[in-house]
Design a protein around this motif. Structure first.
Motif, PDB file in Angstrom:
ATOM      1  N   THR A 120       0.826  -1.653  -0.202  1.00 55.03           N
ATOM      2  CA  THR A 120       0.042  -0.318  -0.051  1.00 55.03           C
ATOM      3  C   THR A 120       0.351   1.329  -0.006  1.00 55.03           C
ATOM      4  O   THR A 120       1.995   0.921  -0.058  1.00 55.03           O
ATOM      5  N   ARG A 121       0.170   2.058  -0.083  1.00 53.59           N
ATOM      6  CA  ARG A 121       1.321   4.106  -0.205  1.00 53.59           C
ATOM      7  C   ARG A 121       1.425   3.482   1.389  1.00 53.59           C
ATOM      8  O   ARG A 121       0.766   3.956   2.654  1.00 53.59           O
ATOM      9  N   GLU A 122       2.637   5.091   1.737  1.00 52.10           N
ATOM     10  CA  GLU A 122       3.055   4.968   2.117  1.00 52.10           C
ATOM     11  C   GLU A 122       1.793   5.962   3.955  1.00 52.10           C
ATOM     12  O   GLU A 122       2.031   5.494   4.799  1.00 52.10           O
ATOM     13  N   ASN A 123       1.502   6.838   3.072  1.00 50.56           N
ATOM     14  CA  ASN A 123       0.709   7.609   3.301  1.00 50.56           C
ATOM     15  C   ASN A 123      -1.304   6.817   3.524  1.00 50.56           C
ATOM     16  O   ASN A 123      -2.002   7.917   3.541  1.00 50.56           O
ATOM     17  N   ASN A 124      -1.336   5.575   3.326  1.00 54.08           N
ATOM     18  CA  ASN A 124      -2.456   5.416   3.163  1.00 54.08           C
ATOM     19  C   ASN A 124      -3.306   4.497   4.073  1.00 54.08           C
ATOM     20  O   ASN A 124      -2.551   4.366   4.939  1.00 54.08           O
ATOM     21  N   PRO A 125      -3.933   5.781   5.068  1.00 56.31           N
ATOM     22  CA  PRO A 125      -4.728   5.950   6.167  1.00 56.31           C
ATOM     23  C   PRO A 125      -5.281   4.460   7.058  1.00 56.31           C
ATOM     24  O   PRO A 125      -5.224   4.197   7.850  1.00 56.31           O
ATOM     25  N   ARG A 127      -3.752   1.928   6.450  1.00 57.81           N
ATOM     26  CA  ARG A 127      -2.219   1.323   7.765  1.00 57.81           C
ATOM     27  C   ARG A 127      -3.084   1.290   8.692  1.00 57.81           C
ATOM     28  O   ARG A 127      -2.170   0.677   9.739  1.00 57.81           O
ATOM     29  N   LYS A 128      -4.202   2.574   9.116  1.00 59.30           N
ATOM     30  CA  LYS A 128      -4.690   1.925  10.968  1.00 59.30           C
ATOM     31  C   LYS A 128      -4.973   0.281  10.926  1.00 59.30           C
ATOM     32  O   LYS A 128      -4.757  -0.120  11.903  1.00 59.30           O
ATOM     33  N   ASP A 131      -2.318  -2.440  10.685  1.00 61.49           N
ATOM     34  CA  ASP A 131      -0.996  -2.369  11.317  1.00 61.49           C
ATOM     35  C   ASP A 131      -1.380  -3.600  12.546  1.00 61.49           C
ATOM     36  O   ASP A 131      -0.679  -3.797  13.694  1.00 61.49           O
TER      37      ASP A 131
END
Ligand SMILES: CC(C)(COP(=O)(O)OP(=O)(O)OC[C@H]1O[C@@H](n2cnc3c(N)ncnc32)[C@H](O)[C@@H]1OP(=O)(O)O)[C@@H](O)C(=O)NCCC(=O)NCCS
Length: 146
Positions: A120-125, A127-128, A131
């Motif tokens: 995914t993109r590093e800044n994709n929200p 990721r919450k 994670d």
């Protein structure tokens, strides 16, 4: 709200299509119609390495996970690449994204896959959510369009 995960069916097209369009729009890409048609056909074809699971709430398809099973040199069992994950904006936050990934993990354990992964993109929200499943590694991707 109960989220149900199941395999894609031919009759899902009218619901899947706007979700797919929402997903490609999210990534700012306009795919040729023939590519979308081929993706749909392969997602339904039991002989394709590509497959799709959908999330339903109250009998309505509100999200999907499109995956590719492939071989690998470091394992003898299949590896699952989760290529596309999308949930209808109106249905977000209800656990469908998590349920789709949980279902892939359960399926992979049952089927003997060695790994499930996605990028995914590093800044994709989103990721919450990601994670919760573990830490991102430090690999970077090189890509050459041919
Ligand atoms: C990523 C996506 C599929 C998650 O679907 P979802 O059904 O909303 O996910 P869940 O409800 O299971 O989310 C679990 C948690 O992660 C958070 N989360 C998930 N996606 C999020 C996002 N895009 N932005 C902010 N928070 C997000 C949820 O708020 C929730 O947190 P909470 O339990 O504290 O409220 C959805 O946000 C989406 O389609 N995004 C646009 C496309 C996209 O980014 N796809 C993934 C490309 S790699």
């Amino acid at each position: 709200m109960t989220v149900t995960i199941r395999a894609l069916r031919a009759e899902d097209y009218s619901r899947w299509r706007p979700l797919w369009d929402g997903y490609t729009h999210f990534y700012g890409c306009s795919l040729d119609e023939s590519v979308t048609a081929c993706t749909w056909e392969r997602a339904l074809n039991p002989h394709s390495s590509l497959f799709c699971r959908v999330a339903e709430i109250d009998g309505k398809v509100i999200g999907f996970a499109l995956c590719v099973l492939h071989e690998g040199t470091w394992s003898t069992t299949p590896i699952c690449y989760l290529e596309d994950l999308f949930v209808d904006e109106a249905a977000r936050g209800a656990g469908a994204g998590q349920a789709l990934i949980d279902a892939l993990i359960a399926e992979g354990k049952a089927e003997g896959w060695s790994k499930l992964y996605w990028v995914t993109r590093e800044n994709n929200p989103a990721r919450k959510l990601y994670d919760r499943f573990g830490e991102a590694d430090d690999y970077v991707r090189y890509r050459i369009s041919l």
